[in-house]
Scaffold this motif. Structure first.
Motif, short mmCIF file in Angstrom:
data_model
loop_
_atom_site.label_atom_id
_atom_site.label_comp_id
_atom_site.label_asym_id
_atom_site.label_seq_id
_atom_site.Cartn_x
_atom_site.Cartn_y
_atom_site.Cartn_z
N THR A 13 0.81 -1.22 0.00
CA THR A 13 0.00 0.00 0.00
C THR A 13 0.84 1.27 0.00
O THR A 13 0.31 2.35 0.21
CB THR A 13 -0.96 0.01 1.21
OG1 THR A 13 -0.18 -0.11 2.42
CG2 THR A 13 -1.95 -1.13 1.12
N GLY A 14 2.12 1.13 -0.22
CA GLY A 14 2.98 2.30 -0.35
C GLY A 14 3.92 2.48 0.83
O GLY A 14 3.55 2.25 1.96
N ASP A 15 5.15 2.84 0.52
CA ASP A 15 6.16 3.18 1.52
C ASP A 15 7.27 3.95 0.82
O ASP A 15 7.14 4.31 -0.34
CB ASP A 15 6.69 1.93 2.23
CG ASP A 15 7.29 0.92 1.30
OD1 ASP A 15 8.00 1.32 0.35
OD2 ASP A 15 7.06 -0.28 1.48
N ASP A 16 8.37 4.19 1.52
CA ASP A 16 9.45 5.01 0.97
C ASP A 16 10.60 4.22 0.35
O ASP A 16 11.55 4.81 -0.14
CB ASP A 16 10.03 5.91 2.07
CG ASP A 16 9.03 6.95 2.54
OD1 ASP A 16 8.13 7.31 1.75
OD2 ASP A 16 9.14 7.41 3.69
N ILE A 17 10.51 2.89 0.36
CA ILE A 17 11.59 2.07 -0.19
C ILE A 17 11.48 2.06 -1.72
O ILE A 17 10.39 1.90 -2.26
CB ILE A 17 11.52 0.63 0.36
CG1 ILE A 17 11.69 0.64 1.88
CG2 ILE A 17 12.57 -0.26 -0.30
CD1 ILE A 17 11.38 -0.68 2.54
N ARG A 18 12.62 2.20 -2.39
CA ARG A 18 12.66 2.15 -3.85
C ARG A 18 13.86 1.32 -4.30
O ARG A 18 14.89 1.28 -3.63
CB ARG A 18 12.77 3.56 -4.46
CG ARG A 18 11.58 4.46 -4.15
CD ARG A 18 10.31 3.96 -4.80
NE ARG A 18 9.17 4.80 -4.50
CZ ARG A 18 8.30 4.58 -3.53
NH1 ARG A 18 8.43 3.54 -2.73
NH2 ARG A 18 7.28 5.39 -3.34
N TYR A 19 13.71 0.71 -5.46
CA TYR A 19 14.77 -0.10 -6.07
C TYR A 19 15.09 0.49 -7.43
O TYR A 19 14.21 1.01 -8.12
CB TYR A 19 14.31 -1.56 -6.22
CG TYR A 19 13.91 -2.17 -4.89
CD1 TYR A 19 14.87 -2.72 -4.05
CD2 TYR A 19 12.59 -2.16 -4.48
CE1 TYR A 19 14.51 -3.27 -2.82
CE2 TYR A 19 12.22 -2.70 -3.25
CZ TYR A 19 13.18 -3.25 -2.43
OH TYR A 19 12.82 -3.78 -1.21
N GLN A 20 16.34 0.36 -7.83
CA GLN A 20 16.80 0.93 -9.09
C GLN A 20 16.61 -0.06 -10.23
O GLN A 20 16.97 -1.22 -10.11
CB GLN A 20 18.29 1.28 -8.97
CG GLN A 20 18.85 2.00 -10.17
CD GLN A 20 18.25 3.38 -10.34
OE1 GLN A 20 18.34 4.20 -9.44
NE2 GLN A 20 17.65 3.63 -11.48
#
Length: 130
Positions: A13-20
């Motif tokens: 449902t959404g968070d601040d983690i991101r992957y390249q």
């Protein structure tokens, strides 16, 4: 794929983690990563991300300003295991990207991935992460 289902994706449902991704201007969320890992579909992230560097995308954005901030991508898989990846600016609008895929073992008949631009990165995310 051990009982992996579309309903498993609703937990994201959404968070601040991101992957390249392979494209330095395209990142993706944990939900998209979970999808790619469990569906063995990192190729789908790569396919979408590859369009953000070419003239097709630049022309599409120039002709429809909505595409400069938000895009709706969909993969549809047919019974014969051919597939189509396409992107639109909004429901009911003609796709600005259409890619035929000769073979896919993707486990679902379709999946939606949205792409939003924050001024620096395009982020790929599941609709539940919006």
């Amino acid at each position: 794929m051990n009982n992996f289902s579309k309903s498993d994706l609703a937990q994201f449902t959404g968070d601040d983690i991101r992957y390249q991704s392979l494209n330095p201007r395209v990142i993706y969320t944990p939900g998209v990563r979970h999808l790619a890992e469990n569906a063995h579909a990192f190729w789908l992230i790569d396919a979408i991300a590859s369009y953000f560097v070419g003239p097709t995308m630049r022309r599409a954005i120039a002709s429809d300003d909505r595409l400069s901030t938000l895009q709706f991508w969909r993969l549809e898989v047919d019974d014969d295991q051919t597939a189509c990846l396409y992107a639109v600016a909004d429901k009911g609008i003609k796709p600005f990207i259409v890619q035929a895929i000769d073979y896919s073992d993707f486990p679902f008949d379709s999946i939606d991935i949205w792409a939003g631009f924050d001024g620096h990165y395009w982020t790929l995310y599941l609709p539940s992460e919006h």
